[in-house]
Design a protein around this motif. Structure first.
Motif, PDB file in Angstrom:
ATOM      1  N   PHE A 171       0.884  -1.174   0.000  1.00 27.08           N
ATOM      2  CA  PHE A 171       0.000   0.000   0.000  1.00 27.08           C
ATOM      3  C   PHE A 171       0.917   1.218   0.000  1.00 27.08           C
ATOM      4  O   PHE A 171       1.483   1.587   1.031  1.00 27.08           O
ATOM      5  CB  PHE A 171      -0.900  -0.021   1.241  1.00 27.08           C
ATOM      6  CG  PHE A 171      -1.825  -1.207   1.297  1.00 27.08           C
ATOM      7  CD1 PHE A 171      -3.116  -1.125   0.779  1.00 27.08           C
ATOM      8  CD2 PHE A 171      -1.408  -2.423   1.837  1.00 27.08           C
ATOM      9  CE1 PHE A 171      -3.980  -2.226   0.821  1.00 27.08           C
ATOM     10  CE2 PHE A 171      -2.258  -3.530   1.879  1.00 27.08           C
ATOM     11  CZ  PHE A 171      -3.547  -3.427   1.369  1.00 27.08           C
ATOM     12  N   LYS A 172       1.043   1.842  -1.179  1.00 26.55           N
ATOM     13  CA  LYS A 172       2.145   2.794  -1.367  1.00 26.55           C
ATOM     14  C   LYS A 172       1.992   4.060  -0.529  1.00 26.55           C
ATOM     15  O   LYS A 172       2.920   4.490   0.140  1.00 26.55           O
ATOM     16  CB  LYS A 172       2.270   3.166  -2.849  1.00 26.55           C
ATOM     17  CG  LYS A 172       2.824   2.015  -3.659  1.00 26.55           C
ATOM     18  CD  LYS A 172       3.321   2.456  -5.001  1.00 26.55           C
ATOM     19  CE  LYS A 172       4.755   2.937  -4.897  1.00 26.55           C
ATOM     20  NZ  LYS A 172       5.372   3.076  -6.234  1.00 26.55           N
ATOM     21  N   LYS A 173       0.798   4.658  -0.577  1.00 26.81           N
ATOM     22  CA  LYS A 173       0.605   5.928   0.148  1.00 26.81           C
ATOM     23  C   LYS A 173       0.679   5.687   1.651  1.00 26.81           C
ATOM     24  O   LYS A 173       1.280   6.467   2.392  1.00 26.81           O
ATOM     25  CB  LYS A 173      -0.752   6.526  -0.247  1.00 26.81           C
ATOM     26  CG  LYS A 173      -0.866   8.006   0.033  1.00 26.81           C
ATOM     27  CD  LYS A 173      -1.946   8.678  -0.811  1.00 26.81           C
ATOM     28  CE  LYS A 173      -3.336   8.198  -0.429  1.00 26.81           C
ATOM     29  NZ  LYS A 173      -4.404   8.820  -1.236  1.00 26.81           N
ATOM     30  N   SER A 174       0.098   4.619   2.112  1.00 21.31           N
ATOM     31  CA  SER A 174       0.095   4.311   3.551  1.00 21.31           C
ATOM     32  C   SER A 174       1.443   3.768   4.028  1.00 21.31           C
ATOM     33  O   SER A 174       1.712   3.727   5.224  1.00 21.31           O
ATOM     34  CB  SER A 174      -0.984   3.276   3.873  1.00 21.31           C
ATOM     35  OG  SER A 174      -2.229   3.701   3.390  1.00 21.31           O
ATOM     36  N   ASN A 175       2.274   3.338   3.053  1.00 17.15           N
ATOM     37  CA  ASN A 175       3.609   2.789   3.360  1.00 17.15           C
ATOM     38  C   ASN A 175       3.521   1.544   4.255  1.00 17.15           C
ATOM     39  O   ASN A 175       4.210   1.422   5.271  1.00 17.15           O
ATOM     40  CB  ASN A 175       4.507   3.860   3.984  1.00 17.15           C
ATOM     41  CG  ASN A 175       5.984   3.554   3.778  1.00 17.15           C
ATOM     42  OD1 ASN A 175       6.331   2.568   3.118  1.00 17.15           O
ATOM     43  ND2 ASN A 175       6.843   4.354   4.362  1.00 17.15           N
ATOM     44  N   ILE A 176       2.629   0.646   3.843  1.00 12.64           N
ATOM     45  CA  ILE A 176       2.438  -0.623   4.561  1.00 12.64           C
ATOM     46  C   ILE A 176       2.663  -1.764   3.555  1.00 12.64           C
ATOM     47  O   ILE A 176       2.142  -1.711   2.437  1.00 12.64           O
ATOM     48  CB  ILE A 176       0.998  -0.715   5.124  1.00 12.64           C
ATOM     49  CG1 ILE A 176       0.790   0.351   6.219  1.00 12.64           C
ATOM     50  CG2 ILE A 176       0.706  -2.119   5.664  1.00 12.64           C
ATOM     51  CD1 ILE A 176      -0.662   0.518   6.635  1.00 12.64           C
ATOM     52  N   VAL A 177       3.429  -2.755   3.957  1.00  6.18           N
ATOM     53  CA  VAL A 177       3.619  -3.943   3.107  1.00  6.18           C
ATOM     54  C   VAL A 177       3.067  -5.158   3.843  1.00  6.18           C
ATOM     55  O   VAL A 177       3.519  -5.478   4.945  1.00  6.18           O
ATOM     56  CB  VAL A 177       5.108  -4.196   2.767  1.00  6.18           C
ATOM     57  CG1 VAL A 177       5.235  -5.413   1.846  1.00  6.18           C
ATOM     58  CG2 VAL A 177       5.739  -2.970   2.126  1.00  6.18           C
TER      59      VAL A 177
END
Ligand SMILES: [Zn+2]
Length: 293
Positions: A171-177
């Motif tokens: 999740f790019k904007k949230s910076n969660i993988v």
């Protein structure tokens, strides 16, 4: 080799026998509109968009309705997309419940594995093929990006690691993988080498993820607590170091029991608090290396 695998199965059978258990589910907000839902030790993510929910993994077949009840405490929107991070049924079984309204997405190898009956010697489990309606609707090879509710969600193939068809969900904007089972943050991981997994590939895939991440990226595991970048680097190093130790022991002519007796992993006991002891990890690594031959 067959003997090694059968011995291992007795020790390791505990990993998947929990499949039919009843579970308490819990939810935690990770960030903004992304929630982590725990089904027993299985972590999945629910991203609540303006038009519906995107699920990264969906739990067991028998927990589909329970999961839906937890989602209803967050929103009355429907599940629109379900991502299967890999084929294991504690992550993909919810397809049977959510297929009515959702589009299911996986890497192409995952769909292939789910399409056939399969008996695992190592895990001592029988898996039935999913019926057509519970199989992924969309597959991809290397990478796809879904733009859902103004968030780019990248699905990245992690080849030959935990299995051959795993994906990381970024999740790019949230910076969660969501690494799913490409991280067992409790301890040593499971390597499904019968379905294309390998320890070396697992570590290489984590390196690829580390290189595209930043110091404040949040890593969600398939089983265990969230990790930060430093913790993920340490985990990757542990994989490479323990693999090297076991490979060197084999090159020095030791068999599996001799490697165990020598306690070659005694400096890595902090990772023995999850599903697998140091001796179990020696068995997994040894058997996965033997399986290649
Ligand atoms: Zn798995």
């Amino acid at each position: 080799m067959r003997k090694i695998i059968l011995i291992s199965a007795i020790l390791l059978i505990s990993v998947f026998v929990y499949a039919q258990k009843k579970y308490a589910l819990s939810k935690h907000k990770v960030k903004d509109n992304i929630y982590k839902i725990e089904i027993g030790t299985v972590n999945l993510l629910a991203f609540v968009g303006k038009d519906g929910i995107l699920l990264s993994d969906c739990g067991f077949k028998h927990t589909g309705e329970q999961l839906d009840s937890v989602l209803l405490t967050i929103t009355d929107k429907l599940v629109k997309y379900v991502i299967n991070t890999h084929w294991h049924h504690d992550h993909s079984g919810g397809n049977f419940y959510f297929n009515k309204n959702a589009v299911i997405i996986s890497q192409e190898e995952t769909k292939k594995i789910l399409s056939f009956d399969y008996t695992s010697e190592f895990w001592q489990e029988e898996y039935k093929a999913f019926p057509e309606k519970a199989l992924p609707d969309i597959t991809f090879k290397d990478k796809i990006t879904i733009n859902f509710s103004n968030e780019d969600v990248e699905l990245i193939h992690l080849e030959k690691g935990h299995t051959k068809g795993d994906i990381a969900v970024y999740f790019k904007k949230s910076n969660i993988v969501h690494l799913s089972d490409h991280l067992f943050s409790f301890g040593f991981p499971a390597i499904d080498f019968e379905k294309g997994g390998s320890v070396e590939g697992f570590a290489n895939n984590l390196q690829k993820i580390i290189e595209m991440s930043s110091s404040n990226t949040i890593f969600i595991s398939g089983h265990g607590p969230d990790f930060n970048l430093e913790e993920l680097k340490e985990y990757k190093n542990m994989l490479i170091e323990t693999l090297t130790i076991i490979e060197e022991s084999i090159q020095n002519g030791l068999n599996m029991e001799e490697i165990k007796k020598k306690e070659v992993l005694k400096d890595y006991e902090k990772w023995a608090n999850g599903y697998f002891s140091c001796n179990d990890w020696i068995e997994i690594v040894y058997s996965s290396l033997a399986y290649k031959k």
